[in-house]
Design an enzyme around this catalytic site. Structure first.
Site, PDB file in Angstrom:
ATOM      1  N   LYS A 142     -10.226  37.392 -32.509  1.00 38.32           N
ATOM      2  CA  LYS A 142      -8.628  37.198 -32.168  1.00 38.32           C
ATOM      3  C   LYS A 142      -8.334  38.385 -31.154  1.00 38.32           C
ATOM      4  CE  LYS A 142      -7.657  34.369 -35.912  1.00 38.32           C
ATOM      5  NZ  LYS A 142      -6.767  33.086 -35.853  1.00 38.32           N
ATOM      6  N   GLU A 199      -8.520  30.294 -26.588  1.00 35.91           N
ATOM      7  CA  GLU A 199      -7.882  29.297 -27.607  1.00 35.91           C
ATOM      8  C   GLU A 199      -6.436  29.573 -27.634  1.00 35.91           C
ATOM      9  OE1 GLU A 199     -10.006  28.697 -31.198  1.00 35.91           O
ATOM     10  OE2 GLU A 199      -8.264  28.322 -32.467  1.00 35.91           O
ATOM     11  N   ASP A 225      -5.046  24.701 -30.152  1.00 39.31           N
ATOM     12  CA  ASP A 225      -4.973  24.787 -31.737  1.00 39.31           C
ATOM     13  C   ASP A 225      -3.682  24.381 -32.258  1.00 39.31           C
ATOM     14  OD1 ASP A 225      -5.531  25.194 -34.430  1.00 39.31           O
ATOM     15  OD2 ASP A 225      -6.013  27.279 -33.991  1.00 39.31           O
ATOM     16  N   LYS A 250      -7.901  20.644 -37.059  1.00 40.68           N
ATOM     17  CA  LYS A 250      -7.983  20.687 -38.610  1.00 40.68           C
ATOM     18  C   LYS A 250      -7.868  19.462 -39.173  1.00 40.68           C
ATOM     19  CE  LYS A 250      -6.020  25.530 -38.796  1.00 40.68           C
ATOM     20  NZ  LYS A 250      -6.448  25.653 -37.389  1.00 40.68           N
TER      21      LYS A 250
END
Ligand code: MG
Length: 327
Positions: A142, A199, A225, A250
């Site tokens: 991250k 991302e 995302d 997801k």
């Protein structure tokens, strides 16, 4: 005719997660148990993530409260797109009963097929080693949590410390400016280890206009995302951007699983399937989708499912029936 039973669950994280909604201490959701007149039983899971644009748990519970205890399978198709987590839960159970999806995956993914999460900052420099020994080859780090100069310098150190065959994903969670995102992509192109993608560098309301501005400038792909939480959003975005994008999806919050599968196959999307921190019931359904996509020849990117150890409970080892009985 089918009959429905619903039970709620609550799972505590070992350490609270920090989300755009603040501290998150417990994952809550619903487990559905559908039974046919013949006695066949199947399960589905509703695991909403309202800050990703899904319904709330209360809205999902309200649908289940209104739902007739006895119904025909056609009723499931009536669940509206505003309830994508409910579509996934009921849709999974329906597809399994009609044998479109097997109830258990034929094999569970090896660590090489699972992306392992590194801690932010300097801790990443050593944290990858035990994960590598477990067999992980893809790591997520991250970014956008400290100053960009410090983080770019850490990226160089991290890339140099990783074995040359490792792959690294950088996830900004929408936290960069356009200037910073370009600096990151440029650094990714020069890194001494393969950077699989950057991302969600910008927030969903800015990134679609920005993507054409950087077209052709960088070798490192951008992944989306937060921009593509539901199938509805995925459709909208996919019609606006070119095909170089990687989509992080997801399944548990993306709507009917069969519809997601059909859409990805029809458009040959480059997708990474990722966890919504669901129980093994939702996880199994999501992994089955991954296997379907891989079997159809779509890129075999490591799955974002390395999260079971985030929970205090040991549900990862439970069968679906055992899990149901514990609730
Ligand atoms: Mg992400």
């Amino acid at each position: 005719m089918l009959s429905l039973q619903v039970r709620s669950y609550s799972r505590s994280f070992r350490q609270p997660l920090h989300t755009a909604h603040g501290r998150w201490e417990q994952r809550t959701g619903l487990i559905l148990r559908l039974e046919l007149e013949t006695g066949s039983v199947t399960f589905g899971e509703i695991a909403p993530l309202p800050w990703f644009g899904t319904e709330t748990l209360a809205q999902a519970q309200a649908l289940c409260d209104r739902w007739p205890r006895h119904f025909t399978v056609d009723k499931i198709a009536e669940i509206p797109d505003t309830l994508p987590a409910c579509q996934f839960g009921f849709g999974t159970a329906r597809d399994r009963l009609s044998a479109k999806l097997p109830s258990e995956p034929p094999l569970s993914p090896s660590p090489a097929d699972i992306c392992a999460l590194l801690p932010p900052g300097e801790a990443a420099l050593t944290h990858w080693q035990p994960l590598w020994q477990q067999g992980h080859r893809t790591f997520k780090w991250k970014i956008g949590v400290a100053s960009i100069d410090d983080e770019l310098s850490l990226l160089r150190d991290l890339a140099q410390s990783l074995p040359p065959t490792a792959r690294l994903r950088l996830d900004a969670n929408g936290g960069l400016t356009a200037t910073a995102a370009a600096a990151w992509l440029s650094a990714c192109d020069r890194a001494s280890v393969a950077i699989e993608f950057l991302e969600q560098p910008l927030p969903p309301d800015q990134i679609i206009d920005w993507l054409p501005q950087i077209a052709g400038q960088f070798g490192t792909p951008v992944a989306l995302d937060e921009s593509v939480a539901t199938l509805q959003q995925l459709r909208q975005v996919q019609q606006q951007v070119n095909s170089q994008i990687v989509y992080v999806v997801k399944p548990a919050i993306a709507g009917f699983p069969q519809r997601l599968l059909d859409y990805c196959l029809e458009h040959q999307l480059d997708v990474v399937l990722s966890s919504a921190l669901e129980t093994p019931i939702g996880r199994t359904a999501a992994l089955t989708l991954a296997q379907r996509l891989w079997a159809a020849g779509l890129p075999r990117r490591a799955l974002g499912f390395g999260v079971d150890h985030w929970f205090i409970d040991d549900w990862v080892h439970c069968s679906e029936v055992d899990l149901w009985q514990q609730l």
